[in-house]
Motif scaffolding. Structure first.
Motif, PDB file in Angstrom:
ATOM      1  N   ALA A 175      48.384  46.454  49.414  1.00  0.00           N
ATOM      2  CA  ALA A 175      47.608  47.337  48.532  1.00  0.00           C
ATOM      3  C   ALA A 175      46.284  46.637  48.229  1.00  0.00           C
ATOM      4  O   ALA A 175      46.275  45.449  47.925  1.00  0.00           O
ATOM      5  N   VAL A 176      45.187  47.392  48.301  1.00  0.00           N
ATOM      6  CA  VAL A 176      43.877  46.787  48.036  1.00  0.00           C
ATOM      7  C   VAL A 176      43.227  47.473  46.848  1.00  0.00           C
ATOM      8  O   VAL A 176      43.072  48.693  46.833  1.00  0.00           O
ATOM      9  N   GLU A 177      42.861  46.681  45.852  1.00  0.00           N
ATOM     10  CA  GLU A 177      42.216  47.246  44.671  1.00  0.00           C
ATOM     11  C   GLU A 177      40.888  46.554  44.417  1.00  0.00           C
ATOM     12  O   GLU A 177      40.628  45.478  44.961  1.00  0.00           O
ATOM     13  N   PRO A 178      40.029  47.161  43.590  1.00  0.00           N
ATOM     14  CA  PRO A 178      38.745  46.520  43.290  1.00  0.00           C
ATOM     15  C   PRO A 178      38.945  45.333  42.340  1.00  0.00           C
ATOM     16  O   PRO A 178      39.810  45.403  41.466  1.00  0.00           O
ATOM     17  N   LYS A 179      38.138  44.308  42.511  1.00  0.00           N
ATOM     18  CA  LYS A 179      38.190  43.163  41.589  1.00  0.00           C
ATOM     19  C   LYS A 179      37.893  43.606  40.157  1.00  0.00           C
ATOM     20  O   LYS A 179      38.338  42.977  39.208  1.00  0.00           O
ATOM     21  N   SER A 180      37.131  44.705  40.015  1.00  0.00           N
ATOM     22  CA  SER A 180      36.742  45.157  38.681  1.00  0.00           C
ATOM     23  C   SER A 180      37.860  45.925  37.978  1.00  0.00           C
ATOM     24  O   SER A 180      37.790  46.165  36.784  1.00  0.00           O
ATOM     25  N   CYS A 181      38.882  46.349  38.721  1.00  0.00           N
ATOM     26  CA  CYS A 181      39.971  47.125  38.114  1.00  0.00           C
ATOM     27  C   CYS A 181      41.300  46.711  38.743  1.00  0.00           C
ATOM     28  O   CYS A 181      41.954  47.493  39.423  1.00  0.00           O
ATOM     29  N   PRO A 182      41.715  45.457  38.496  1.00  0.00           N
ATOM     30  CA  PRO A 182      42.834  44.856  39.238  1.00  0.00           C
ATOM     31  C   PRO A 182      44.199  45.065  38.591  1.00  0.00           C
ATOM     32  O   PRO A 182      44.806  44.116  38.107  1.00  0.00           O
ATOM     33  N   SER A 183      44.692  46.297  38.573  1.00  0.00           N
ATOM     34  CA  SER A 183      45.931  46.557  37.833  1.00  0.00           C
ATOM     35  C   SER A 183      47.134  45.822  38.429  1.00  0.00           C
ATOM     36  O   SER A 183      47.920  45.248  37.686  1.00  0.00           O
ATOM     37  N   LEU A 184      47.289  45.829  39.752  1.00  0.00           N
ATOM     38  CA  LEU A 184      48.439  45.128  40.343  1.00  0.00           C
ATOM     39  C   LEU A 184      48.257  43.613  40.264  1.00  0.00           C
ATOM     40  O   LEU A 184      49.166  42.890  39.900  1.00  0.00           O
ATOM     41  N   THR A 185      47.057  43.155  40.630  1.00  0.00           N
ATOM     42  CA  THR A 185      46.877  41.710  40.782  1.00  0.00           C
ATOM     43  C   THR A 185      46.670  40.971  39.459  1.00  0.00           C
ATOM     44  O   THR A 185      46.904  39.775  39.389  1.00  0.00           O
ATOM     45  N   ARG A 186      46.224  41.673  38.409  1.00  0.00           N
ATOM     46  CA  ARG A 186      46.042  40.970  37.133  1.00  0.00           C
ATOM     47  C   ARG A 186      46.657  41.695  35.933  1.00  0.00           C
ATOM     48  O   ARG A 186      46.553  41.220  34.806  1.00  0.00           O
ATOM     49  N   GLY A 187      47.258  42.845  36.176  1.00  0.00           N
ATOM     50  CA  GLY A 187      47.848  43.608  35.071  1.00  0.00           C
ATOM     51  C   GLY A 187      49.264  43.144  34.750  1.00  0.00           C
ATOM     52  O   GLY A 187      49.757  42.161  35.288  1.00  0.00           O
ATOM     53  N   LYS A 188      49.891  43.879  33.834  1.00  0.00           N
ATOM     54  CA  LYS A 188      51.254  43.574  33.411  1.00  0.00           C
ATOM     55  C   LYS A 188      52.156  44.728  33.818  1.00  0.00           C
ATOM     56  O   LYS A 188      51.736  45.890  33.783  1.00  0.00           O
ATOM     57  N   TYR A 189      53.427  44.419  34.124  1.00  0.00           N
ATOM     58  CA  TYR A 189      54.394  45.464  34.495  1.00  0.00           C
ATOM     59  C   TYR A 189      55.164  45.876  33.241  1.00  0.00           C
ATOM     60  O   TYR A 189      56.169  45.257  32.886  1.00  0.00           O
ATOM     61  N   TYR A 231      52.366  48.746  36.571  1.00  0.00           N
ATOM     62  CA  TYR A 231      51.371  47.694  36.445  1.00  0.00           C
ATOM     63  C   TYR A 231      50.154  48.323  35.789  1.00  0.00           C
ATOM     64  O   TYR A 231      49.661  49.359  36.233  1.00  0.00           O
ATOM     65  N   THR A 232      49.697  47.709  34.705  1.00  0.00           N
ATOM     66  CA  THR A 232      48.594  48.312  33.959  1.00  0.00           C
ATOM     67  C   THR A 232      47.692  47.243  33.352  1.00  0.00           C
ATOM     68  O   THR A 232      48.131  46.121  33.091  1.00  0.00           O
ATOM     69  N   LEU A 233      46.452  47.632  33.154  1.00  0.00           N
ATOM     70  CA  LEU A 233      45.495  46.782  32.448  1.00  0.00           C
ATOM     71  C   LEU A 233      45.399  47.209  30.989  1.00  0.00           C
ATOM     72  O   LEU A 233      44.578  46.707  30.231  1.00  0.00           O
ATOM     73  N   GLY A 289      58.778  42.757  45.370  1.00  0.00           N
ATOM     74  CA  GLY A 289      58.378  41.915  46.501  1.00  0.00           C
ATOM     75  C   GLY A 289      58.357  42.614  47.855  1.00  0.00           C
ATOM     76  O   GLY A 289      58.251  41.961  48.887  1.00  0.00           O
ATOM     77  N   TYR A 290      58.430  43.946  47.876  1.00  0.00           N
ATOM     78  CA  TYR A 290      58.370  44.668  49.152  1.00  0.00           C
ATOM     79  C   TYR A 290      56.940  44.842  49.643  1.00  0.00           C
ATOM     80  O   TYR A 290      56.700  45.272  50.750  1.00  0.00           O
ATOM     81  N   MET A 291      55.980  44.546  48.765  1.00  0.00           N
ATOM     82  CA  MET A 291      54.596  44.840  49.091  1.00  0.00           C
ATOM     83  C   MET A 291      53.696  43.756  48.531  1.00  0.00           C
ATOM     84  O   MET A 291      54.028  43.151  47.518  1.00  0.00           O
ATOM     85  N   GLU A 292      52.557  43.517  49.182  1.00  0.00           N
ATOM     86  CA  GLU A 292      51.578  42.568  48.666  1.00  0.00           C
ATOM     87  C   GLU A 292      50.418  43.351  48.046  1.00  0.00           C
ATOM     88  O   GLU A 292      50.253  44.531  48.309  1.00  0.00           O
ATOM     89  N   ALA A 293      49.612  42.653  47.264  1.00  0.00           N
ATOM     90  CA  ALA A 293      48.406  43.287  46.737  1.00  0.00           C
ATOM     91  C   ALA A 293      47.284  42.266  46.735  1.00  0.00           C
ATOM     92  O   ALA A 293      47.521  41.065  46.585  1.00  0.00           O
ATOM     93  N   THR A 294      46.077  42.769  46.923  1.00  0.00           N
ATOM     94  CA  THR A 294      44.915  41.899  46.886  1.00  0.00           C
ATOM     95  C   THR A 294      43.754  42.678  46.271  1.00  0.00           C
ATOM     96  O   THR A 294      43.800  43.900  46.196  1.00  0.00           O
ATOM     97  N   SER A 295      42.737  41.955  45.821  1.00  0.00           N
ATOM     98  CA  SER A 295      41.584  42.665  45.257  1.00  0.00           C
ATOM     99  C   SER A 295      40.306  42.150  45.912  1.00  0.00           C
ATOM    100  O   SER A 295      40.243  40.993  46.334  1.00  0.00           O
ATOM    101  N   VAL A 296      39.319  43.033  46.014  1.00  0.00           N
ATOM    102  CA  VAL A 296      38.077  42.684  46.719  1.00  0.00           C
ATOM    103  C   VAL A 296      36.846  43.097  45.906  1.00  0.00           C
ATOM    104  O   VAL A 296      36.879  44.057  45.137  1.00  0.00           O
ATOM    105  N   GLU A 297      35.751  42.342  46.115  1.00  0.00           N
ATOM    106  CA  GLU A 297      34.491  42.626  45.419  1.00  0.00           C
ATOM    107  C   GLU A 297      33.744  43.756  46.115  1.00  0.00           C
ATOM    108  O   GLU A 297      33.807  43.882  47.341  1.00  0.00           O
ATOM    109  N   GLN A 298      32.972  44.513  45.330  1.00  0.00           N
ATOM    110  CA  GLN A 298      32.363  45.697  45.946  1.00  0.00           C
ATOM    111  C   GLN A 298      31.294  45.389  46.989  1.00  0.00           C
ATOM    112  O   GLN A 298      31.140  46.157  47.938  1.00  0.00           O
TER     113      GLN A 298
END
Ligand SMILES: *Cc1c(COP(=O)(O)O)cnc(C)c1O
Length: 452
Positions: free
Chosen positions: A295-309, A326-328, A358-367
């Protein structure tokens, strides 16, 4: 592995189109239920039917039927723009000099310019069937609002669209497309709802967010007779409708004996990603095959990579059901980046659970990195991609470049969710060298999470 040469575009015939959507939840552990925001007890069918059409509620609550038939009328509508092509990105592969095979499923081939129409037509169809006369919704980037405008026009339903204010300002032509299909488009937050007035009071001059616009649209739907609300992402019935993307991809790849190693999708609320991966993930869950999912999300809105479940509201105004995701935090208002469709604080519950397990990975990228990838893709494959879709392109390119280093011949599949013709303001910023990357600080994220 394959005997036949693989064409650049793998088209299916109309009769090869799926006749049923695939309900991934039937192959998963039971998910935590939606909760009523007041009682904190599981939402009942009756409560949900005050907001959504019955047909959608039934699907939302169905976690046992593996396949759910696509109504004939919906399938007929799908034929206007489906099956969508699965494209072998020969030119991109060549430009990267990678031994990897890259495929993309292209969902931008309709006026909404995205995959959103797959769910819009189903939602409008059920509304019409049930005698509903009007719908409300929100739109961020504008694709969902356009999709529901098209579907509402087709079924003769009135539609009010709350459009996130920054998007309405950046994309005035999107609004005209919606109006052409007969929709009433209101920039959000607005003075037309109680929740909108409250948000404006608290955050004067805000550019709005999907969370705010959802609150307004839900309020309007629940206070207008014979009116329901339609959501373009996040909920499980939307994910179900989007499974058509993954099902078609799988049929097309199997025709040529191709099995993807890595499947990549951009993630806003999780609907295209969840739909693309669904049938492949089903195989993984049943132990029949293995794939890597990213899963790829923006660095500015990183719900999976920096949010809480945790359980959280789907909207800023705290009127939607609570979802375990997963939410911010529902108070998080993401920076005004150019991928409007990915500016959502939470993530679909299926995608959240799969990531948590753990069935899926997530990463975030800069615009800026995303637009670099978009530019490479436009030049090589000829399609001007949506900024949202370009998040997936970025990671597909990065994975292909890793293959170049290691010499591995991996098969990469990604979702090209839409076109960027209404994102030219963003492309201009990039081309002028004025685009900046916004990465929220830990403090900002902690602050937004505090109210959970
Ligand atoms: C809405 C949208 C997205 C993100 O929504 P998901 O529900 O996460 O799929 C991605 N790409 C495009 C083109 C969109 O319109």
């Amino acid at each position: 592995m394959t005997k036949q040469p693989i064409p650049t575009k793998i088209y299916l015939n109309e009769d090869e189109m799926p006749k049923a959507w695939y309900n991934l939840r039937a192959d998963m552990e039971k998910l935590p239920p939606l909760l009523n925001p007041e009682t904190r007890k599981p939402c009942t069918r009756e409560e949900l039917e005050k907001i959504f059409c019955k047909g959608c509620v039934e699907q939302e609550l169905n976690d046992t039927d593996r396949y759910i038939a696509i109504p004939d009328e919906v399938r007929e509508f799908y034929k206007m723009y489906r099956p969508s092509p699965l494209v072998r990105a020969y030119w991109l592969e060549k430009a990267l000099g990678t031994p990897a095979e890259i495929y993309y499923k292209y969902e931008g081939n309709n006026t909404s310019g995205s995959h959103k129409l797959n769910s819009a037509v189903a939602q409008a169809y059920y509304a019409k069937q049930e005698g509903i006369t009007s719908l409300t919704t929100e739109t961020g980037a504008g694709q969902w609002g356009t999709a529901l405008s098209m579907a509402s026009a087709f079924y003769g339903l009135d539609l009010t669209v709350y459009m996130v204010k920054v998007s309405a300002e950046q994309k005035p032509f999107r609004r005209e497309v919606m109006r052409t299909y007969g929709a009433n488009v209101i920039p959000s937050p607005s003075e037309t709802t109680e929740v909108g007035r409250k948000i404006l009071e608290k955050h004067p001059g805000t550019g709005g967010s999907l969370g705010c616009a959802i609150s307004e649209a839900v309020e309007k739907a629940t206070t207008t007779p014979n009116c329901r609300y339609g959501l373009g992402s996040v909920l499980n019935h939307v994910l179900l409708h989007q499974s058509v993307i993954g099902l078609e991809s799988k049929i097309a790849l199997e025709k040529y004996g191709v099995k993807p190693d890595i499947i990549i999708g951009c993630a806003g609320g999780g609907s295209n990603l969840g739909g693309l991966i669904a049938p492949f993930m089903g195989e993984k869950l049943r132990g029949e095959a293995d794939y890597r999912f990213i899963a790829v999300e923006p660095k500015s809105c990183p719900s999976l990579t920096r949010g809480k479940y945790v359980y959280d509201f789907g909207d800023t105004g705290r009127i939607t059901p609570l979802m375990k995701m997963y939410t911010l935090g529902h108070d998080y208002i993401p920076a005004s980046t150019h991928a409007g469709g990915l500016r959502y604080h939470g993530m679909n519950t299926v995608v959240s659970a799969l990531y948590d397990q753990g069935y899926m990975e997530a990463t975030s990228v800069e615009q800026t990195k995303v637009f670099e990838a978009a530019t490479i893709f436009a030049k090589t494959e000829g399609i001007l991609p949506a900024p949202e879709s370009s998040h997936a392109i970025r990671v597909a390119i990065d994975e292909a470049l890793k293959c170049k280093e290691s010499g591995e011949k991996k098969v990469i599949l990604f979702g090209l969710t839409g076109t960027g013709y209404f994102d030219l303001f963003a492309y201009k910023r990039f081309n002028d060298g004025e685009m900046v990357d916004y990465v929220p600080s830990d403090e900002e994220i902690e602050n937004a999470l505090k109210n959970l």
